[in-house]
Scaffold this motif. Structure first.
Motif, short mmCIF file in Angstrom:
data_model
loop_
_atom_site.label_atom_id
_atom_site.label_comp_id
_atom_site.label_asym_id
_atom_site.label_seq_id
_atom_site.Cartn_x
_atom_site.Cartn_y
_atom_site.Cartn_z
N PHE A 114 0.82 -1.20 0.00
CA PHE A 114 0.00 0.00 0.00
C PHE A 114 0.86 1.26 0.00
O PHE A 114 0.53 2.24 -0.65
CB PHE A 114 -0.92 0.01 1.22
CG PHE A 114 -1.99 -1.03 1.17
CD1 PHE A 114 -3.09 -0.87 0.34
CD2 PHE A 114 -1.91 -2.17 1.94
CE1 PHE A 114 -4.09 -1.82 0.29
CE2 PHE A 114 -2.91 -3.13 1.90
CZ PHE A 114 -4.00 -2.96 1.07
N GLY B 74 -1.20 3.46 -2.66
CA GLY B 74 -2.60 3.07 -2.75
C GLY B 74 -3.50 3.71 -1.72
O GLY B 74 -4.62 4.10 -2.00
N ILE B 75 -3.02 3.80 -0.48
CA ILE B 75 -3.85 4.36 0.59
C ILE B 75 -3.91 5.88 0.44
O ILE B 75 -2.90 6.56 0.33
CB ILE B 75 -3.29 3.98 1.97
CG1 ILE B 75 -3.40 2.47 2.18
CG2 ILE B 75 -4.00 4.74 3.07
CD1 ILE B 75 -4.81 1.97 2.31
N ARG B 76 -5.14 6.42 0.45
CA ARG B 76 -5.34 7.85 0.28
C ARG B 76 -5.46 8.54 1.64
O ARG B 76 -5.79 7.91 2.64
CB ARG B 76 -6.62 8.12 -0.53
CG ARG B 76 -6.57 7.62 -1.96
CD ARG B 76 -7.87 7.96 -2.68
NE ARG B 76 -8.97 7.14 -2.18
CZ ARG B 76 -10.07 7.62 -1.60
NH1 ARG B 76 -10.19 8.94 -1.42
NH2 ARG B 76 -11.04 6.83 -1.18
N THR C 140 -11.54 7.48 4.68
CA THR C 140 -11.64 7.26 3.24
C THR C 140 -12.42 6.01 2.90
O THR C 140 -12.71 5.75 1.73
CB THR C 140 -10.24 7.15 2.61
OG1 THR C 140 -9.58 6.00 3.15
CG2 THR C 140 -9.42 8.40 2.86
N GLU D 103 -11.27 3.02 3.09
CA GLU D 103 -10.39 1.99 2.53
C GLU D 103 -9.97 0.94 3.55
O GLU D 103 -9.73 -0.22 3.18
CB GLU D 103 -9.14 2.66 1.95
CG GLU D 103 -9.44 3.55 0.76
CD GLU D 103 -8.23 4.35 0.32
OE1 GLU D 103 -8.07 4.55 -0.90
OE2 GLU D 103 -7.45 4.79 1.17
N THR E 102 -8.26 -0.70 -2.07
CA THR E 102 -7.86 0.46 -2.87
C THR E 102 -8.00 0.08 -4.34
O THR E 102 -8.36 -1.06 -4.67
CB THR E 102 -6.41 0.89 -2.57
OG1 THR E 102 -5.50 -0.06 -3.14
CG2 THR E 102 -6.16 1.00 -1.07
N GLU F 85 -5.89 -4.92 -2.82
CA GLU F 85 -6.91 -5.31 -1.85
C GLU F 85 -6.35 -6.43 -0.98
O GLU F 85 -5.55 -7.26 -1.43
CB GLU F 85 -8.18 -5.79 -2.56
CG GLU F 85 -8.83 -4.72 -3.42
CD GLU F 85 -10.12 -5.19 -4.09
OE1 GLU F 85 -10.69 -6.19 -3.63
OE2 GLU F 85 -10.54 -4.55 -5.07
#
Length: 279
Positions: free
Chosen positions: A3, A8-10, A120, A122, A136, A140
């Motif tokens: 991630f 990937g992580i926002r 988010t 996620e 994401t 995943e």
């Protein structure tokens, strides 16, 4: 790491909660420390000057005063934070986040059920089920105990896993997972040193053991949504080399894989690769 490496992580723009504390870092009540499961938060010390070279903090969307203190139970091999009797309940803290728009209305956080979801959407922790999911665009994953009850994310479905594991899939061709033609599948289980000895509850280490490291094996069934017509599936060694090709079926718009991680002549591995035919 997948991630963080591929971004990937926002972060939710503008949602930044800070807990104001003074002097001590170890006395934040456990209810407020759980903010880290839901949104960005940090500590500020308004009576202390910023150390040289440290930038001024961003303006917080919400500032909370310290709500009591928590006791620290520190042992040789672990540290626990004990609940503080006078602190607000986690539900009250979550209600404050909702009122201030830090948690959106669709967020499924329900502390009474042990569910904590990031702002988010996620990352979701299901504490009572000992399960956590991450969803994401390109990656995943789900961590859960052994189970034969399917868990479906967006593109990834874990049909069953005979051992406790984190099971994740990530697109390594910079496409979203369901459209990727090259995917790395990670199946991470438990590992210990050979002849390692621990107490029955695995808290106290009695003998550190020696090499080689023992890696828990298991049987796993996984499906990944995909538009490819056929695919090849490989077990990789720790250097990323393809060692064994494993049958993979493409049916009903999904790549379906069943594998036994104890069946490989070269040993076991947490790393696998899915490649669309012709790639």
């Amino acid at each position: 790491m997948l991630f963080f490496d591929n971004g990937g992580i926002r972060r939710k723009a503008g949602a930044f909660a800070q807990t104001v504390a003074v002097f001590r870092l170890d006395n934040i009540p456990l209810t407020q420390s759980r903010l880290g499961l839901l949104c960005d938060f940090s500590l500020v010390f308004p009576d202390l000057p910023l150390p040289e070279g440290v930038p001024a903090p961003k303006k917080a969307a919400l500032v909370l005063s310290p709500d009591g203190v928590s006791n620290i139970n520190s042992q040789e091999w672990f540290t626990n934070v004990a609940e503080s009797g006078g602190a607000k309940s986690p539900s009250e803290t979550v209600a404050i986040l909702r009122r201030n728009g830090i948690l959106p209305t669709e967020n499924i956080t329900d502390v009474d059920k042990g569910i904590y979801q990031s702002d988010t959407g996620e990352l979701t922790l299901y504490a009572e089920e000992k399960k956590m999911t991450a969803i994401t665009a390109r990656t995943e994953a789900v961590a859960r105990p052994a189970s034969d009850v399917p868990v479906k994310l967006d593109a990834l479905t874990v049909v069953s896993n005979s051992a406790d594991a984190l099971i994740g899939a990530t697109a390594v061709d910079n496409k979203i997972l369901a459209e990727s033609k090259r995917i790395v599948l990670v199946i991470s289980t438990d590992n210990v040193n050979n002849r390692m000895k621990v107490s029955q509850n695995r808290v106290e280490l009695l003998d550190n053991g020696r090499s080689p490291v023992l890696y828990r094996i298991g049987k796993f069934s996984v499906k990944i949504k995909s538009g490819v017509k056929s695919a090849k599936f490989y077990a990789l060694n720790l250097a990323g080399d393809r060692k064994v090709e494993i049958p993979a079926k493409v049916e009903n718009g999904e790549i379906a894989i069943d594998l036994d991680t104890g069946s490989f002549d070269f040993g076991t591995t947490p790393f696998f690769e899915i490649v669309a035919d012709g790639e």
